[in-house]
Scaffold this motif. Structure first.
Motif, mmCIF file in Angstrom:
data_model
loop_
_atom_site.group_PDB
_atom_site.id
_atom_site.type_symbol
_atom_site.label_atom_id
_atom_site.label_comp_id
_atom_site.label_asym_id
_atom_site.label_seq_id
_atom_site.Cartn_x
_atom_site.Cartn_y
_atom_site.Cartn_z
ATOM 1 N N ALA A 18 0.786 -1.286 -0.287
ATOM 2 C CA ALA A 18 0.159 -0.070 -0.205
ATOM 3 C C ALA A 18 0.587 1.162 -0.411
ATOM 4 N N LEU A 19 2.343 1.260 -0.227
ATOM 5 C CA LEU A 19 2.661 2.422 0.216
ATOM 6 C C LEU A 19 2.618 2.884 1.469
ATOM 7 N N ASP A 20 2.640 2.679 2.038
ATOM 8 C CA ASP A 20 2.027 2.931 3.610
ATOM 9 C C ASP A 20 3.481 3.005 4.845
ATOM 10 N N PHE A 21 3.864 4.108 4.277
ATOM 11 C CA PHE A 21 5.292 4.680 4.749
ATOM 12 C C PHE A 21 4.679 4.735 6.557
ATOM 13 N N ASP A 22 4.230 5.279 7.107
ATOM 14 C CA ASP A 22 3.811 6.170 8.758
ATOM 15 C C ASP A 22 4.038 4.463 9.035
ATOM 16 N N ALA A 23 3.071 3.402 8.872
ATOM 17 C CA ALA A 23 2.885 1.729 8.677
ATOM 18 C C ALA A 23 4.335 1.086 8.628
ATOM 19 N N ILE A 24 4.899 1.359 7.447
ATOM 20 C CA ILE A 24 6.057 0.574 7.102
ATOM 21 C C ILE A 24 6.824 0.874 8.711
ATOM 22 N N ASP A 25 6.829 2.280 9.197
ATOM 23 C CA ASP A 25 7.845 3.250 9.538
ATOM 24 C C ASP A 25 7.990 2.977 11.117
ATOM 25 N N ASP A 26 6.473 2.490 11.654
ATOM 26 C CA ASP A 26 5.853 2.252 13.103
ATOM 27 C C ASP A 26 6.221 0.325 12.606
ATOM 28 N N PHE A 27 6.693 -0.537 11.928
ATOM 29 C CA PHE A 27 7.286 -1.914 11.765
ATOM 30 C C PHE A 27 8.482 -1.714 12.421
ATOM 31 N N PHE A 28 9.484 -1.399 12.187
ATOM 32 C CA PHE A 28 10.672 -1.056 12.789
ATOM 33 C C PHE A 28 11.033 -0.363 14.214
ATOM 34 N N LYS A 45 16.146 3.024 11.618
ATOM 35 C CA LYS A 45 15.327 2.399 10.811
ATOM 36 C C LYS A 45 15.135 3.408 9.933
ATOM 37 N N SER A 46 16.106 4.207 10.223
ATOM 38 C CA SER A 46 16.328 5.847 9.505
ATOM 39 C C SER A 46 16.807 5.522 7.877
ATOM 40 N N ARG A 53 12.452 4.542 0.375
ATOM 41 C CA ARG A 53 11.403 5.450 0.297
ATOM 42 C C ARG A 53 12.312 5.512 -1.757
ATOM 43 N N ARG A 54 13.511 5.580 -1.230
ATOM 44 C CA ARG A 54 14.144 5.567 -2.078
ATOM 45 C C ARG A 54 14.451 4.442 -3.725
ATOM 46 N N TYR A 55 13.776 3.102 -3.028
ATOM 47 C CA TYR A 55 13.661 2.090 -4.216
ATOM 48 C C TYR A 55 12.238 2.269 -4.422
ATOM 49 N N PHE A 56 10.709 2.788 -3.812
ATOM 50 C CA PHE A 56 9.824 3.268 -4.138
ATOM 51 C C PHE A 56 9.348 4.535 -4.957
#
Length: 120
Positions: A18-28, A45-46, A53-56
């Motif tokens: 879903a490209l949900d970067f907030d959720a992805i961030d919260d996983f790590f 994490k950063s 982000r670069r990949y997508f």
């Protein structure tokens, strides 16, 4: 209710698709590590999120599918996946197959991702 690492991987992959970067961030976890032939070894994490982000930005149309997700320990699961994407600038297709083992800490945060490509 006990932690289910296979379910956590499934939800994590849904956030990626879903490209949900907030959720992805919260996983790590802050001190997470990510190892892959394609991106090398990432620490923290950063750095991991910056690489996502670069990949997508390069492959915004990626479609990834899990063929298998299995529990390998109380805190880890292994997924076998395939993906297709197109390079945003060149139009070159990217097709990858592989597996990854994701390990979680006691808080359910990802502390380690080890990716192995079957076809490099």
């Amino acid at each position: 209710m006990s932690f289910d690492p296979a379910h956590a991987v499934r939800v994590f992959h849904e956030a990626i698709n879903a490209l949900d970067f907030d959720a992805i961030d919260d996983f790590f976890a802050e001190d997470a590590v990510y190892g892959s032939v394609k991106v090398g070894g990432l620490k923290g994490k950063s750095d991991i999120l910056a690489a996502f982000r670069r990949y997508f930005e390069t492959y915004p149309d990626q479609v990834a599918t899990d063929e298998l997700i299995e529990v390998v320990s109380a805190s880890a699961a292994r997924s076998v996946w395939r993906l297709k994407a197109t390079h945003a600038q060149t139009g070159e297709p990217l097709i990858r197959f592989g597996e990854e083992t994701i390990t979680f800490n006691a808080d359910g945060k990802i502390v380690s991702v080890e990716v192995t490509d079957y076809k490099v």
